[in-house]
Design a protein around this motif. Structure first.
Motif, PDB file in Angstrom:
ATOM      1  N   PHE A  31       0.827  -1.212   0.000  1.00  0.00           N
ATOM      2  CA  PHE A  31       0.000   0.000   0.000  1.00  0.00           C
ATOM      3  C   PHE A  31       0.859   1.258   0.000  1.00  0.00           C
ATOM      4  O   PHE A  31       0.545   2.248  -0.671  1.00  0.00           O
ATOM      5  CB  PHE A  31      -0.944   0.004   1.218  1.00  0.00           C
ATOM      6  CG  PHE A  31      -0.337   0.566   2.463  1.00  0.00           C
ATOM      7  CD1 PHE A  31      -0.523   1.904   2.807  1.00  0.00           C
ATOM      8  CD2 PHE A  31       0.461  -0.215   3.288  1.00  0.00           C
ATOM      9  CE1 PHE A  31       0.045   2.435   3.953  1.00  0.00           C
ATOM     10  CE2 PHE A  31       1.035   0.306   4.432  1.00  0.00           C
ATOM     11  CZ  PHE A  31       0.839   1.638   4.771  1.00  0.00           C
ATOM     12  N   LEU A  32       1.978   1.243   0.770  1.00  0.00           N
ATOM     13  CA  LEU A  32       2.809   2.443   0.845  1.00  0.00           C
ATOM     14  C   LEU A  32       3.560   2.672  -0.456  1.00  0.00           C
ATOM     15  O   LEU A  32       3.752   3.810  -0.879  1.00  0.00           O
ATOM     16  CB  LEU A  32       3.792   2.338   2.019  1.00  0.00           C
ATOM     17  CG  LEU A  32       4.613   3.597   2.292  1.00  0.00           C
ATOM     18  CD1 LEU A  32       3.704   4.806   2.504  1.00  0.00           C
ATOM     19  CD2 LEU A  32       5.534   3.399   3.495  1.00  0.00           C
ATOM     20  N   LEU A  35       1.078   4.413  -2.678  1.00  0.00           N
ATOM     21  CA  LEU A  35       0.882   5.820  -2.322  1.00  0.00           C
ATOM     22  C   LEU A  35       2.089   6.663  -2.729  1.00  0.00           C
ATOM     23  O   LEU A  35       1.937   7.791  -3.225  1.00  0.00           O
ATOM     24  CB  LEU A  35       0.625   5.947  -0.820  1.00  0.00           C
ATOM     25  CG  LEU A  35      -0.724   5.415  -0.315  1.00  0.00           C
ATOM     26  CD1 LEU A  35      -0.842   5.614   1.188  1.00  0.00           C
ATOM     27  CD2 LEU A  35      -1.884   6.099  -1.037  1.00  0.00           C
ATOM     28  N   CYS A 125      -5.083   0.691  -0.680  1.00  0.00           N
ATOM     29  CA  CYS A 125      -5.087   1.131   0.715  1.00  0.00           C
ATOM     30  C   CYS A 125      -6.201   0.479   1.519  1.00  0.00           C
ATOM     31  O   CYS A 125      -6.116   0.414   2.755  1.00  0.00           O
ATOM     32  CB  CYS A 125      -5.202   2.655   0.795  1.00  0.00           C
ATOM     33  SG  CYS A 125      -3.788   3.519   0.089  1.00  0.00           S
ATOM     34  N   ILE A 132     -10.534   5.910   3.871  1.00  0.00           N
ATOM     35  CA  ILE A 132      -9.527   6.664   3.128  1.00  0.00           C
ATOM     36  C   ILE A 132     -10.091   8.059   2.865  1.00  0.00           C
ATOM     37  O   ILE A 132     -11.202   8.200   2.341  1.00  0.00           O
ATOM     38  CB  ILE A 132      -9.180   5.994   1.790  1.00  0.00           C
ATOM     39  CG1 ILE A 132      -8.695   4.557   1.999  1.00  0.00           C
ATOM     40  CG2 ILE A 132      -8.132   6.808   1.035  1.00  0.00           C
ATOM     41  CD1 ILE A 132      -8.521   3.790   0.708  1.00  0.00           C
ATOM     42  N   LEU A 172      -5.332   7.695   6.179  1.00  0.00           N
ATOM     43  CA  LEU A 172      -5.831   6.336   6.363  1.00  0.00           C
ATOM     44  C   LEU A 172      -6.159   6.100   7.833  1.00  0.00           C
ATOM     45  O   LEU A 172      -5.368   6.450   8.723  1.00  0.00           O
ATOM     46  CB  LEU A 172      -4.787   5.299   5.916  1.00  0.00           C
ATOM     47  CG  LEU A 172      -4.209   5.437   4.509  1.00  0.00           C
ATOM     48  CD1 LEU A 172      -3.221   4.314   4.252  1.00  0.00           C
ATOM     49  CD2 LEU A 172      -5.313   5.438   3.457  1.00  0.00           C
TER      50      LEU A 172
END
Length: 615
Positions: A31-32, A35, A125, A132, A172
């Protein structure tokens, strides 16, 4: 534009999240990366926009990406960037991407448009977050907007006060059980893993300040001003010890650069090369095994590209013409390194060959250009010792070889000492020997057959023929329990009394018998059926009738000559038994139960003889 009213996604959001976590992404850790990739794309888009619209044609200097992990004081995980931002209409388009994307749309990635990538990255995410929130203001003007999506499939959109700076922040709120992944230690580790070489600064907020997680990639060998010490240090960290060498890699056609680190040790059998891959300096894969040619498993490569296409998960590369071209060019660079090493540093090539000889023997079978150069540096086992191929063919342009180690151990004892015999029983060695006439003019090779080699040996003189025939018959009778016949020949090495010889079929039969003796009754029944079938298919011949096993007694040896003077049948048989067992051990063949019985009987008789009082 909606203003705060809750709406429902037009797809099953939970089903999409399950699809992402189980079939597209390797796990929620990504997920990171998604992003940060969205933030990098937004910063790049703003630079291009301002370069095209500013009077000086120069973009502003970005402050980069800032990440705020969860803390005791905040239950929000935040990623901020000062990129291009989103307008109200783009948020609507984003909703079309996120809210209406089908499974087929996701599998049809990679997308070429910014919003499509942004939307799919946003969906990842939901693997770690219940809620979110996106707050954004566009560099193109217009109101700032806020989008909030929930794991239950609802979302809201509204405008927010004008004091929001240009850029985007993603907030988040964690799902149960995912707080650890949004904590400070995990955030620092993930930011460094995925984004340590990004061209955009990444900062992580810490309780006492911040941590910078980006640095210059030391493996980009084609970059001007590369720090060689840093590049070697990176290779040391990658391999666990100093690399043998570092090969610069550069494929202009796909804007791919990097370094191939030559392993200072031989990889395990069957190991494949593993390449660390970055796209736009963002980590794609730690262990991609399809980037280099299969034969290049003596290197560990690290590459970065800006044009190769990622798969839907952004954890592998799409198998297309660009990747095939890159793979070919990377292989060519590694091949050139081997060739250049031999021309400029032959002593180091010899060191390299000593470490990676098996890999190179595999390589030259499929690479004529490299074979013409590297084969002479490879080595094979011979009856004259281990020899480099170049030295061997320089002295002996006609080479004789056998296919298996068992054949080599047997024939080595009776081979002509003036002509080396090559052991082709090790991995790729027989193929290497057969390749030599194609690589070197004037070189010929000959496969040696066990029966033909025995027939080549000189029989005893005609004057001794009658005694020799009697000796062969008497000795064969003594070895009837182990189905071995005896032949008497003259060997050049007088110190060798006897040589054990067994053809390939005979060795297989012996091994099957040994397997039957240690296995279960069921296994023994299977082996009996195999033997019966083999017996039906085997053509009748003297060798097959005797089991294909022979003991070759050396007429030049004094112990063999003394057998003629032993009148006692038991003493004669025990002596022949010892010669048989000694020849078996010299051929490095394991002893069967019958073999051990012969040896113990002979030793017992020898002890009894020694214990008799002198007359």
């Amino acid at each position: 534009m909606n203003t705060g009213r809750s709406q429902q996604f037009q797809v099953d959001l939970r089903g999409i999240v399950d699809l992402l976590s189980q079939h597209i992404y390797s796990g929620p850790r990504v997920f990171l990366r998604e992003l940060m990739q969205n933030a990098c794309d937004a910063i790049t888009a703003r630079a291009e926009f301002e370069e095209s619209t500013s009077p000086a044609g120069m973009p502003r200097q970005s402050s980069g990406i800032r990440i705020t992990p969860l803390s005791d004081r905040s239950d929000e995980f935040i990623v901020r960037d000062d990129g291009i931002g989103l307008t109200a209409s783009e948020v609507t388009d984003l909703l079309a991407t996120v809210g209406r994307s089908s499974k087929r749309d996701i599998f049809d990635l990679p997308r070429s448009d910014f919003l499509g990538q942004f939307g799919i990255g946003l969906l990842s995410c939901f693997m770690v977050a219940e809620t979110i929130v996106i707050r954004s203001r566009s560099a193109r003007g217009g109101d700032a907007v806020e989008w909030q999506g929930n794991a239950d499939g609802t979302f809201t959109v509204r405008t927010i006060p004008d004091d929001l700076p240009v850029g985007t922040s993603v907030h988040l709120r964690p799902r149960p059980g995912q707080r650890d992944l949004l904590s400070t230690p995990a955030t620092v580790e993930l930011a460094e893993t995925f984004g340590e070489f990004l061209p955009i600064t990444v900062r992580v907020d810490l309780p006492g300040g911040e941590q910078l997680t980006t640095r210059t990639p030391p493996f980009r060998a084609a970059t001007t001003g590369i720090d060689e010490a840093a590049r070697w240090a990176y290779g040391r960290d990658l391999l666990g010890q100093d690399p043998f060498d570092a090969i610069p890699l550069h494929v202009p056609g796909t804007d791919t650069v990097g370094t191939a680190y030559v392993l200072p040790y031989a990889p395990p059998p069957g190991a494949r090369q593993a390449t660390r891959v970055y796209l736009g300096r963002m980590l794609l894969s730690e262990n991609a095994d399809d980037i280099l040619p299969d034969w290049a498993f003596f290197v560990r490569a690290v590459i970065d590209s800006t044009t190769l296409s990622p798969t839907a998960s952004r954890e592998a590369l799409v198998e297309d013409e660009a990747l095939e071209h890159t793979r070919h060019e990377l292989g060519a660079a590694i091949r050139r390194w081997v060739l250049d090493l031999g021309l400029t540093e032959p002593h180091r090539l010899a060191q390299f060959v000593a470490v990676h000889e098996v890999a190179l023997k595999s390589l030259v079978r499929h690479d004529d250009e490299l074979a013409a150069f590297i084969v002479r540096w490879l080595s094979v086992e011979t009856t004259h010792g281990r020899m480099r191929v170049g030295d061997l063919i320089g002295r002996f342009p006609h080479l004789r070889y056998v296919e298996t180690v068992d054949e080599y151990r047997q024939i080595a004892g009776i081979a002509d000492p003036r002509q080396p015999l090559v052991n082709g029983g090790y991995l790729f060695d027989a193929e290497l020997v057969r390749l030599l006439p194609l690589v070197f003019d004037g070189v010929t090779v000959e496969h040696v057959d066990l029966a033909e080699e025995l027939d080549r040996l000189d029989p005893p003189p005609l004057d001794d023929r009658a005694r020799v025939i009697a000796l062969e018959e008497r000795a064969s009778s003594a070895l009837s329990a182990v189905s071995c016949t005896v032949a008497v020949r003259s060997l050049d090495a007088a110190e060798i009394p006897a040589v054990y010889l067994a053809g390939a079929e005979a060795l297989r039969a012996i091994d099957r018998g040994r397997a039957r003796s240690v296995g279960s009754p069921l296994w023994g029944s299977v082996m009996d059926r195999i033997d019966a079938t083999a017996e039906k298919l085997r053509p009748a011949s003297p060798e097959s009738a005797s089991g294909g096993v022979r003991l070759c007694l050396n007429w030049q040896n004094s112990v063999v000559r003394s057998l003629l003077d032993i009148p006692d049948d038991l003493a004669f048989a025990r002596t022949v038994h010892l010669l048989y067992v000694q020849a078996l051990l010299a051929a490095q063949r394991p002893l069967s139960g019958d073999d051990r019985a012969l040896m113990m009987g002979a030793l017992h008789a020898l002890v009894e003889l020694s214990a008799r009082p002198a007359s």
